[in-house]
Design a protein around this motif. Sequence first.
Motif, PDB file in Angstrom:
ATOM      1  N   LEU A 183       0.813  -1.224   0.000  1.00  0.00           N
ATOM      2  CA  LEU A 183       0.000   0.000   0.000  1.00  0.00           C
ATOM      3  C   LEU A 183       0.854   1.285   0.000  1.00  0.00           C
ATOM      4  CD1 LEU A 183      -2.970  -1.102   2.292  1.00  0.00           C
ATOM      5  CD2 LEU A 183      -2.950  -0.808  -0.194  1.00  0.00           C
ATOM      6  N   PRO A 184       1.830   1.487   0.912  1.00  0.00           N
ATOM      7  CA  PRO A 184       2.178   0.687   2.089  1.00  0.00           C
ATOM      8  C   PRO A 184       1.401   1.177   3.312  1.00  0.00           C
ATOM      9  CG  PRO A 184       3.822   2.392   1.785  1.00  0.00           C
ATOM     10  CD  PRO A 184       2.798   2.603   0.697  1.00  0.00           C
ATOM     11  N   ALA A 185       1.246   0.251   4.284  1.00  0.00           N
ATOM     12  CA  ALA A 185       0.563   0.591   5.527  1.00  0.00           C
ATOM     13  C   ALA A 185       1.083  -0.308   6.629  1.00  0.00           C
ATOM     14  CB  ALA A 185      -0.952   0.426   5.370  1.00  0.00           C
ATOM     15  N   ASN A 186       1.080   0.209   7.849  1.00  0.00           N
ATOM     16  CA  ASN A 186       1.525  -0.572   8.987  1.00  0.00           C
ATOM     17  C   ASN A 186       0.401  -1.477   9.473  1.00  0.00           C
ATOM     18  OD1 ASN A 186       3.113  -1.520  11.039  1.00  0.00           O
ATOM     19  ND2 ASN A 186       3.633   0.493  11.857  1.00  0.00           N
ATOM     20  N   LEU A 187       0.741  -2.397  10.374  1.00  0.00           N
ATOM     21  CA  LEU A 187      -0.250  -3.263  11.000  1.00  0.00           C
ATOM     22  C   LEU A 187      -0.333  -2.924  12.483  1.00  0.00           C
ATOM     23  CD1 LEU A 187       0.457  -6.825   9.543  1.00  0.00           C
ATOM     24  CD2 LEU A 187      -1.684  -5.556   9.329  1.00  0.00           C
ATOM     25  N   PRO A 188      -1.494  -2.523  12.977  1.00  0.00           N
ATOM     26  CA  PRO A 188      -1.641  -2.328  14.412  1.00  0.00           C
ATOM     27  C   PRO A 188      -1.341  -3.624  15.160  1.00  0.00           C
ATOM     28  CG  PRO A 188      -3.508  -1.381  13.248  1.00  0.00           C
ATOM     29  CD  PRO A 188      -2.724  -2.176  12.239  1.00  0.00           C
ATOM     30  N   GLY A 226      -1.064  -9.458  15.830  1.00  0.00           N
ATOM     31  CA  GLY A 226      -1.193 -10.530  16.808  1.00  0.00           C
ATOM     32  C   GLY A 226      -2.121 -11.633  16.340  1.00  0.00           C
ATOM     33  N   LEU A 227      -3.209 -11.256  15.692  1.00  0.00           N
ATOM     34  CA  LEU A 227      -4.143 -12.245  15.173  1.00  0.00           C
ATOM     35  C   LEU A 227      -3.480 -13.089  14.084  1.00  0.00           C
ATOM     36  CD1 LEU A 227      -6.927 -13.517  14.935  1.00  0.00           C
ATOM     37  CD2 LEU A 227      -7.643 -11.579  13.515  1.00  0.00           C
ATOM     38  N   LEU A 228      -2.775 -12.434  13.180  1.00  0.00           N
ATOM     39  CA  LEU A 228      -2.056 -13.163  12.129  1.00  0.00           C
ATOM     40  C   LEU A 228      -1.005 -14.094  12.730  1.00  0.00           C
ATOM     41  CD1 LEU A 228      -1.432 -10.235   9.625  1.00  0.00           C
ATOM     42  CD2 LEU A 228      -3.075 -12.090   9.327  1.00  0.00           C
TER      43      LEU A 228
END
Length: 246
Positions: free
Chosen positions: A148-153, A158-160
């Motif tokens: 995208l780029p985009a970060n992951l909260p 954690g779920l991944l």
Amino acid sequence: MSEVSFPLAIPSADNHLMTLHQEGPLFILHLHHKDNRFTTEFCRGILYALQVVEDIFNDSEDPVDMALVTTGEGKIYSNGLDLMHAVSYIPFMETYLLMLRRLLTFCIPTVAALNGHAFAGGCLLALAHDYRVMRDDRGYMCMNEIDLPANLPPGMAGLLRYKMTPDTFRNCVLQGHRFPAKQALDEKLVDVICPGTEVLPKAKELALKWAPKAKSGIIYRQLKEEMYADVVRLLSIPYNRLAPKM
């Protein structure tokens, strides 16, 4: 709880984003708004559907078989967040993370019927279910934040992390790898793959298999809350504390 008639248009008949059906012990949540991108309104619709099902479960006088199936429409299960909405309305993320948390620890067995693409936020929605059935002829599971780029909260990551092996997690996050059905099955992202016309029937079959586990009452939820304790904690971090860092 006020009386509910099925099929239930959510949030309303005039603004029909999804439909909740009841088929005996099964509840089927059919998401059918364009490509099912998440907005605050869409997430609140799913939360409302979960509350309706939970209220019926809690109002049952005796232990009952019960399970929930979600599915999309056409070639898309969900294409993830509506990015314009997510960027312009910061409180949206609180609602989205709450939805994941509620589904992850829902009081009855849950099955995602992946009729097509499950991208980004849609992939996370699928992974928040207990079980997944995926069509084998088209569609991918993918987290495309790297592109995208985009970060992951932390809650999303954690779920991944919990649902994937370390190698799968690396390829998913750092490569934006698109997992077709056979690979998703091999890497244990899904439980069953089948032709597109069989996805919903197979998901219902799987849901019926595990619906009796709902008879444990509050224990089913408590077990999931303990299983996913670290993920729940991460999903509960207020997003307004994260936004300046994202």
